[in-house]
Design a protein around this motif. Structure first.
Motif, PDB file in Angstrom:
ATOM      1  N   HIS A  32      -8.644  -4.339 -17.727  1.00 38.57           N
ATOM      2  CA  HIS A  32      -7.206  -4.470 -18.009  1.00 38.57           C
ATOM      3  C   HIS A  32      -7.021  -5.519 -19.096  1.00 38.57           C
ATOM      4  CE1 HIS A  32      -2.916  -4.663 -16.120  1.00 38.57           C
ATOM      5  NE2 HIS A  32      -2.882  -4.994 -17.405  1.00 38.57           N
ATOM      6  N   HIS A  79      -5.103  -5.925 -23.211  1.00 40.14           N
ATOM      7  CA  HIS A  79      -4.237  -5.278 -24.215  1.00 40.14           C
ATOM      8  C   HIS A  79      -4.629  -5.603 -25.653  1.00 40.14           C
ATOM      9  CE1 HIS A  79      -1.302  -3.948 -21.161  1.00 40.14           C
ATOM     10  NE2 HIS A  79      -1.612  -5.072 -20.557  1.00 40.14           N
ATOM     11  N   GLU A  90      -0.662   1.529 -18.721  1.00 47.51           N
ATOM     12  CA  GLU A  90       0.157   0.630 -17.883  1.00 47.51           C
ATOM     13  C   GLU A  90       1.601   0.745 -18.359  1.00 47.51           C
ATOM     14  OE1 GLU A  90      -0.375  -3.595 -18.305  1.00 47.51           O
ATOM     15  OE2 GLU A  90       0.296  -3.990 -16.264  1.00 47.51           O
ATOM     16  N   HIS A 132      -3.145  -6.262 -11.374  1.00 51.78           N
ATOM     17  CA  HIS A 132      -2.861  -7.704 -11.233  1.00 51.78           C
ATOM     18  C   HIS A 132      -2.140  -8.084  -9.931  1.00 51.78           C
ATOM     19  CE1 HIS A 132       0.835  -6.490 -13.307  1.00 51.78           C
ATOM     20  NE2 HIS A 132       0.299  -6.529 -14.504  1.00 51.78           N
ATOM     21  N   ASP A 191      -5.868  -9.285 -18.583  1.00 51.38           N
ATOM     22  CA  ASP A 191      -4.512  -8.874 -18.970  1.00 51.38           C
ATOM     23  C   ASP A 191      -4.127  -9.564 -20.283  1.00 51.38           C
ATOM     24  OD1 ASP A 191      -2.170  -7.437 -18.842  1.00 51.38           O
ATOM     25  OD2 ASP A 191      -1.179  -8.736 -17.393  1.00 51.38           O
TER      26      ASP A 191
HETATM   27 ZN   LIG Z   1      -1.214  -5.534 -18.464  1.00 50.47          ZN
END
Ligand SMILES: [Zn+2]
Length: 383
Positions: free
Chosen positions: A62, A64, A129, A216, A274
């Motif tokens: 996960h 970005h 997501e 998360h 994340d």
């Molecule tokens: Zn995320």
């Protein structure tokens, strides 16, 4: 061509081997053992780890982006090339909530890149997501672009992405989204609960259909109340659920991190970054998802103070488990390597065992990446 990494403490991570050796043949691990037992072929290229730690490369399911590069679009090429510097050797390119047409257009670009992936970390696929989230648990995402996940949507997205979608984070309680779980699994996509306001009973139904992964944990989900255990309670209660955890020291209180690790064990907690595309950038004002985002005090925040992804990558999370929670390194590595790989069915990743991919990070004594091998090739070395 064979390579031997010598003179370091090896964490497989199931086992810790002082004065260990890792032998690589082509892109696979051939042998892991103690220096006294390992026969190194005369022609092997030697990499001296100088007494540092030899661990599996980190697996981030996960993230970005990093250093101004966004996984959503052409930036994915740069992400693949840059993240070995943070010890990451495999990852899921994670998208976020945008208007449907924009997501589809982006997925086309990502699918094309992944069909001829550049050298660097290996991208295990795309993690969607949003926009199939709960407006009640939006986090930084824009509620007006959200709508429930449907089987048709899965097909449209997967087609646009040339079949590279491997995870979808969604709110199962929205519309008929829960009914898509069997179709997701049948298509090789991990169903992931996240940005969800589901009740405990709703999560229980989803688990019966095969749900076993949570985005998360704690962040953007219904919390644990004593009469309504919510999503957090369900994640802790159901052993089969892999619980993602952001361990940047900002998103989750250290005590909450430790509770999750104690309840689930490192075998069921998946460390994630994340990371925002702004991760690693100096303090300043930037833009992400058409919104102004400030980087300050190691955080990425919207003007109203909402966290907008993390500023740190997975290596920081591992260090925090050691330095803040006091876990021994052999335990801290597990959620960032073996468990993360297992949670997405990548059994050939996240461990130093014969036959597995030669994805390896050499960490110095401060647990900072010194050198990274991906598929047996040296893709990063600190200068
Ligand atoms: Zn995320």
């Amino acid at each position: 061509m064979e390579k031997a990494i010598i003179n370091g403490t090896v964490y497989t991570p199931s086992e810790k081997i002082e004065s260990g050796v890792v032998l690589i043949s082509e892109n696979k691990i051939q042998l892991v053992g103690h220096a006294n037992d390992a026969k190194i072929p005369a022609q092997a290229e030697i990499f001296d780890a100088g007494g540092m730690f030899i661990a599996p490369g980190f697996v981030d399911v996960h993230m970005h982006g990093v250093m101004g590069h966004d996984c959503m679009g052409q930036g994915l090429v740069d992400v693949i090339q840059k993240i070995p510097a943070y010890g990451v050797t495999s990852f899921m390119a994670t998208t976020l909530t945008l208007p449907r047409e924009e997501v589809l257009a982006t997925l086309e670009v990502m699918g094309k890149i992944l069909s001829a992936s550049p050298d660097g970390a290996s991208c295990l696929g795309i993690h969607i997501e949003g926009p199939h989230l709960s407006p009640k648990r939006a986090g930084m995402a824009t509620p007006t672009w959200m709508y429930p996940l449907s089987a048709n949507d899965l097909m449209d997205f997967q087609k646009a992405a040339s079949g590279y979608i491997r995870m979808i984070t969604f709110a199962p309680e929205e519309g008929d989204a829960i009914k898509t779980i069997p179709a997701l699994i049948a298509n090789g996509v991990v169903p992931v609960i996240g940005h969800s306001d589901a009740t405990f009973e709703q999560v229980q139904q989803a688990v019966k259909l095969g749900l076993n992964h949570a985005t998360h944990t704690y962040n953007a989900m219904r919390g644990l109340q004593h009469r309504e255990p919510g999503v957090v309670g369900a994640v802790m209660y159901f052993n089969q659920i892999y619980a993602e955890l952001i361990a940047d020291g900002v998103h989750v209180h250290p005590v909450a991190m430790e509770i999750l690790l104690r309840v689930k064990s490192p075998d069921k907690v998946v460390l994630i970054s994340d990371s925002a595309p702004l991760a690693g950038l100096p303090e300043g004002e930037y833009e992400w998802e058409h919104k102004p985002v400030h980087v300050r005090d190691g955080k990425c925040v919207l003007p109203d103070g909402t966290l907008a992804g993390a500023h740190e990558l997975l290596d920081t999370g591992v260090r925090n488990l050691v330095n803040i929670l006091g876990l021994p390194l052999e335990k801290a590595l597990i959620p960032a390597t073996r468990t993360a790989a297992d949670s997405v069915g990548a059994k050939h990743k996240g461990r130093l065992e014969p036959g597995c991919d030669a994805d390896i990070v050499i960490l110095d004594h401060d647990i900072r990446p010194f050198a990274t091998f991906a598929g047996g090739r040296l893709v990063y070395q600190r200068s």
